[in-house]
Design an enzyme around this catalytic site. Sequence first.
Site: not given
Length: 266
Positions: A52, A163, A166
Amino acid sequence: MNNGAKNVFLFYKKTPEMEEISKTITEEAKSYGYHIVSNAKDAQIIISIGGDSAFLQAVQKTNFRENCNYVGISTDSLGFYTDFTINESRELFNSLQEEQISIRQAPVLEVIINEETPFYCLNECTIRSNVIKSFVIEVFIDDMHFETFRGDGMIVSTPSGSTGYSKSVRGAVIDPDLPSLQVSEIASLNNNSYRTLGTSFILGPNRKLTLEVVQDGNDHPIIGVDNEALSIRHAKQIHLSLANREIKVVQKQEHSFWKTVQKTFV
Ligand code: NAP
Ligand code: MN
């Protein structure tokens, strides 16, 4: 994909291992009739290879293009933006060609600091004290003064960023179909002088959040957009809102956000 949409840009960390992986992907792309281009501006498909983190970098470094499709190929387990593993790259090119993919429009957060040129975020914008001391932020929702925050900092995240950071501060996981911003505190002081809501709150798509850093000496916070730190030394006023642009993220046709959430966290 129509024939005009055959230019692919590969984004990855330039390590010997990644160069090898990119060679394999390049060969596969070519066998499906795609061209690998060396400038992201010429691509209709931008593929990040990595996790990611690499996907976030690919989007940041190519300036949140709206007129292309972003794809994440993961080198280990699947992530929130990476829906294909390196072993599935043939499947990816085949699915692109057959248009057997789904495209998610991901909301983007716009950040304007001191009324200058905007920055964009896919996950979140963070504002954090850069020293051991806490700092103070006046928080405005639209033009209403909402609270005075004192603590380590704040996180403003998109639904797809919910996800990430936070979540670590007990923010809610937000369905990515819900255009919204989530505002979370990092270690707020709560006493008779400083009082904050104490929980995360979620703003609708037309709200504006303004953070004013109180100029009391500790007023050089670190500002992060996704996984990059901005080099702004003196942030006085920060406007945050959903941008009037979205990026397109390619996913498998059968992709389910909540399945990914379950696999990752439950
Ligand atoms: P990192 O600190 O090296 O790794 C943070 C982890 O978050 C990585 O495992 C990364 O996945 C994962 N991640 C990134 N975006 C995500 C998302 N939308 N949903 C779920 N997980 C996500 O930083 P990084 O790899 O460069 O990623 C930057 C992101 O890390 C930031 O945008 C922020 O969301 C997150 N972060 C989290 C914390 C925390 O939880 N305390 C602190 C700082 C930053 P990959 O391994 O696949 O890259
Ligand atoms: Mn990482």
